[in-house]
Scaffold this motif. Structure first.
Motif, PDB file in Angstrom:
ATOM      1  N   ARG A  92     -67.723  87.464 -46.339  1.00  0.00           N
ATOM      2  CA  ARG A  92     -68.411  86.920 -45.165  1.00  0.00           C
ATOM      3  C   ARG A  92     -68.752  88.019 -44.162  1.00  0.00           C
ATOM      4  O   ARG A  92     -69.669  87.870 -43.379  1.00  0.00           O
ATOM      5  CB  ARG A  92     -67.607  85.798 -44.509  1.00  0.00           C
ATOM      6  CG  ARG A  92     -66.237  86.198 -44.056  1.00  0.00           C
ATOM      7  CD  ARG A  92     -65.518  85.024 -43.399  1.00  0.00           C
ATOM      8  NE  ARG A  92     -64.095  85.326 -43.305  1.00  0.00           N
ATOM      9  CZ  ARG A  92     -63.193  84.991 -44.213  1.00  0.00           C
ATOM     10  NH1 ARG A  92     -63.551  84.312 -45.275  1.00  0.00           N
ATOM     11  NH2 ARG A  92     -61.937  85.332 -44.069  1.00  0.00           N
ATOM     12  N   ASP A  93     -68.045  89.139 -44.200  1.00  0.00           N
ATOM     13  CA  ASP A  93     -68.354  90.229 -43.276  1.00  0.00           C
ATOM     14  C   ASP A  93     -69.713  90.872 -43.579  1.00  0.00           C
ATOM     15  O   ASP A  93     -70.252  91.609 -42.755  1.00  0.00           O
ATOM     16  CB  ASP A  93     -67.257  91.307 -43.335  1.00  0.00           C
ATOM     17  CG  ASP A  93     -65.919  90.765 -42.859  1.00  0.00           C
ATOM     18  OD1 ASP A  93     -65.926  89.795 -42.064  1.00  0.00           O
ATOM     19  OD2 ASP A  93     -64.876  91.293 -43.289  1.00  0.00           O
TER      20      ASP A  93
ATOM     21  N   LEU B  69     -72.090  86.725 -34.279  1.00  0.00           N
ATOM     22  CA  LEU B  69     -72.292  85.833 -35.428  1.00  0.00           C
ATOM     23  C   LEU B  69     -73.508  84.945 -35.165  1.00  0.00           C
ATOM     24  O   LEU B  69     -73.367  83.752 -34.890  1.00  0.00           O
ATOM     25  CB  LEU B  69     -71.070  84.930 -35.627  1.00  0.00           C
ATOM     26  CG  LEU B  69     -69.787  85.537 -36.147  1.00  0.00           C
ATOM     27  CD1 LEU B  69     -68.670  84.483 -36.113  1.00  0.00           C
ATOM     28  CD2 LEU B  69     -69.974  86.048 -37.571  1.00  0.00           C
TER      29      LEU B  69
ATOM     30  N   PHE C 170     -64.729  82.144 -40.713  1.00  0.00           N
ATOM     31  CA  PHE C 170     -64.995  83.063 -39.602  1.00  0.00           C
ATOM     32  C   PHE C 170     -63.955  82.941 -38.492  1.00  0.00           C
ATOM     33  O   PHE C 170     -63.897  83.779 -37.602  1.00  0.00           O
ATOM     34  CB  PHE C 170     -66.409  82.848 -39.061  1.00  0.00           C
ATOM     35  CG  PHE C 170     -67.459  83.379 -39.985  1.00  0.00           C
ATOM     36  CD1 PHE C 170     -67.719  84.738 -40.031  1.00  0.00           C
ATOM     37  CD2 PHE C 170     -68.145  82.540 -40.831  1.00  0.00           C
ATOM     38  CE1 PHE C 170     -68.672  85.249 -40.904  1.00  0.00           C
ATOM     39  CE2 PHE C 170     -69.093  83.034 -41.708  1.00  0.00           C
ATOM     40  CZ  PHE C 170     -69.358  84.402 -41.748  1.00  0.00           C
ATOM     41  N   CYS C 171     -63.133  81.891 -38.565  1.00  0.00           N
ATOM     42  CA  CYS C 171     -61.978  81.757 -37.677  1.00  0.00           C
ATOM     43  C   CYS C 171     -61.029  80.792 -38.367  1.00  0.00           C
ATOM     44  O   CYS C 171     -61.388  80.163 -39.357  1.00  0.00           O
ATOM     45  CB  CYS C 171     -62.383  81.229 -36.297  1.00  0.00           C
ATOM     46  SG  CYS C 171     -63.140  79.604 -36.349  1.00  0.00           S
TER      47      CYS C 171
ATOM     48  N   LEU D 249     -68.172  77.018 -39.329  1.00  0.00           N
ATOM     49  CA  LEU D 249     -67.624  78.346 -39.025  1.00  0.00           C
ATOM     50  C   LEU D 249     -66.174  78.446 -39.500  1.00  0.00           C
ATOM     51  O   LEU D 249     -65.755  79.461 -40.068  1.00  0.00           O
ATOM     52  CB  LEU D 249     -67.711  78.620 -37.519  1.00  0.00           C
ATOM     53  CG  LEU D 249     -69.113  78.936 -36.975  1.00  0.00           C
ATOM     54  CD1 LEU D 249     -69.114  78.855 -35.458  1.00  0.00           C
ATOM     55  CD2 LEU D 249     -69.582  80.312 -37.448  1.00  0.00           C
ATOM     56  N   GLU D 250     -65.410  77.378 -39.273  1.00  0.00           N
ATOM     57  CA  GLU D 250     -64.008  77.374 -39.713  1.00  0.00           C
ATOM     58  C   GLU D 250     -63.918  77.372 -41.233  1.00  0.00           C
ATOM     59  O   GLU D 250     -63.138  78.140 -41.822  1.00  0.00           O
ATOM     60  CB  GLU D 250     -63.299  76.135 -39.157  1.00  0.00           C
ATOM     61  CG  GLU D 250     -63.147  76.147 -37.643  1.00  0.00           C
ATOM     62  CD  GLU D 250     -62.629  74.824 -37.086  1.00  0.00           C
ATOM     63  OE1 GLU D 250     -62.310  74.789 -35.898  1.00  0.00           O
ATOM     64  OE2 GLU D 250     -62.558  73.834 -37.843  1.00  0.00           O
TER      65      GLU D 250
END
Lengths: 385, 131
Positions: free
Chosen positions: A272-273, A318, A297-298, A292-293
């Motif tokens: 994802r980076d 993002l 990403f978090c 997003l979760e």
């Protein structure tokens, strides 16, 4: 060894209609405009198309209608409907058909007059009776998404203001997109104080209802360089499904992105980076937080704080929904193909005032039903294949 | 309890509805894996067995999530929509009634009763009596 679909097919044509109100037009006419635009963009005509991928809420025989209407002689047709994530799933089907040689030029197209309606218009929401839920009049799909938001707030302390940040971020992007319908800035207070629809959602937590169309043309990557525009290659794609009826969703705070996205990342062979820009089906503000979760990403439960930090807005690290999304750009009943369209513009470097500098890899997430189906597609420029 | 007549007529959906008309809220129980099942199925979604029987639902449940559908008073006014986790496990969409819709909270215990909506018998819930 890389997956056989990684880099096998590429988008070489993109067509978009105007968005908003397209009076006295049928959905087929809007779809035809988008299809013609995409084919012209690729230097092709309908006579070159031998794979046709279409769907809508109104027409069970849409593939036949569309082939007849457009004058296409298809070897492959697909009008599967898994909600608004259809069209992202069509990218998967088209790539398979292209890679196996079943067809050579695939057209994925959608047109709708969800706002204007009319005799040949579109319904405003999914048809088909949900037998154990519709009797309660849950105002689907809004009620189902509202209960997902309520549960997320209950479990993780996600706030009204954090939900609103998704809408204000989308609007800030839309302000940079001349094509977007809603471009006036809005504040968190505007969202929170707007007319309540289904608690906790106000009307500004909900996507637009628009007329509009989009289409893309896909070919095998080996010939993708033979077209006028830079090709946008499919690197990975994954489907995930959890349910149809909302009562059957195992956990209202975890979507099937958690199933489909790892398939897409695995195929693409990236993490994802590596993603430069993301386009989500933001039917409601909670969608963006959940995705997003579920993309990682978090941590689960921290999506509200992430969006509140400005991460997804212009200038954030993002960027999400750079066109303004379904919340502020366009939402003609089914939005999935518009995530792909924006990814194409970003990876071609054609996104003008909203362009993410040096964007090489884009992620699209189509959402369907009541958070039911999720399709994650990862696209890249020629340099990423 | 399992008579394994899942593909006979009437089917599970018709059996459920007939029971509801007669004032009984029944759910299925799988003879293969023991899972309770709602909505009515012909095949157990947990294990694939067709050995499905009927049991009376306890009617006891907990609010898993809730919303208020906002509606103008002349159209009938606001009403509650919720997801209830039954004590036996399955979750269903319903409404909590006899309480202001915006006072329904996640985690509240509720009790089922059979009421009517749009001229159809349906399972509805009220807040459970304290204690």
């Amino acid at each position: 060894m890389a997956h056989m679909l990684r880099g096998a097919a590429a988008i070489v044509g993109l067509g978009l209609t105007e968005f908003g109100t397209l009076p006295e037009r049928s959905h087929l006419e809007v779809m035809a405009e988008a299809a013609h635009g995409a084919l012209s963009d690729a230097g092709l005509t309908v006579k070159d198309v031998d794979g046709l991928f279409v769907s809508n809420f109104a027409s069970p025989f849409l593939a036949l209608q569309a082939a007849e209407y457009l004058g296409i002689d298809p070897a492959v047709l697909d009008s599967t409907n898994i909600g608004g994530s259809t069209f992202v799933s069509h990218v998967q089907a088209a790539a398979m058909a292209l890679a196996t040689g079943l067809c050579n030029v695939a057209l994925i197209a959608y047109g709708s007059t969800s706002r204007s309606g009319g005799r040949a218009g579109q319904t405003r929401g999914p048809l088909g009776r949900v037998p154990y839920e519709d009797v309660y009049s849950p105002r689907n799909p809004i009620g189902s998404y509202a209960m997902a938001a309520a549960r997320h707030m209950h479990e993780f302390g996600t706030t009204r203001e954090q939900l609103a940040s998704v809408a204000t971020s989308a609007r800030a992007w839309a302000a940079k997109n001349p094509r977007a319908e809603m471009r006036e800035p809005i504040t968190v207070e505007d969202v929170a104080n707007a007319r309540m629809i289904c608690d906790p959602f106000t009307v500004l937590d909900c996507c637009l209802v628009s007329d509009g169309g989009a289409a893309v043309v896909m070919v095998r990557s080996e010939r993708a360089g033979d077209f006028p525009k830079p090709p946008v290659h499919l690197l990975g794609i994954g489907v995930g499904v959890t349910h149809d009826q909302i009562a059957q969703m195992p956990d209202l705070t975890v979507t099937a992105v958690a199933k489909g996205a790892p398939r897409a990342f695995g195929m693409a062979g990236i993490s994802r980076d590596d993603i430069d820009v993301m386009e989500f089906y933001d039917a409601f503000t909670i969608n963006t937080i959940l995705f997003l979760e579920d993309l990682g990403f978090c941590a689960k439960g921290e999506g509200g704080a992430l969006v509140e930090s400005g991460a997804i807005a212009p200038g954030g690290h993002l960027p999400v929904n750079t066109n303004g999304g379904g919340l502020s750009c366009v939402h003609p009943g089914m939005y999935g193909l518009f995530t792909v369209a924006e990814a194409v513009e970003q990876l071609r470097g054609e996104a003008e005032g909203r362009q993410i500098d040096g964007a090489e890899i884009a992620l699209c997430n189509g959402n369907g039903g009541k958070l039911s189906s999720q399709v994650t597609a990862i696209f890249g420029t020629g340099a990423t294949v | 309890m399992s008579d394994n007549r899942t593909f006979d007529s009437p089917g599970p959906d018709a059996i459920y509805r007939a029971a509801l008309e007669n004032g009984a809220f029944q759910i299925q129980k799988c003879g293969g894996c023991g899972a309770h099942i709602f909505y009515p199925r012909a095949i157990c979604p947990a294990c694939g067995s067709t050995d499905l029987g009927w049991v009376m639902a306890s009617g006891r449940g907990t609010v898993y999530s809730t919303t208020v559908v906002r509606q103008r008073p002349e159209r009938g006014g606001d009403y509650n929509i919720c997801l209830v986790d039954l004590e036996e496990g399955p979750r269903l969409v319903s409404r909590v009634v006899d309480t202001p819709p915006d006072e329904v909270r996640i985690g509240q215990p509720v009790e089922a009763f059979i009421g009517e909506l749009n001229e159809e018998k349906v399972v509805l819930f009220r807040l459970a009596e304290a204690g």
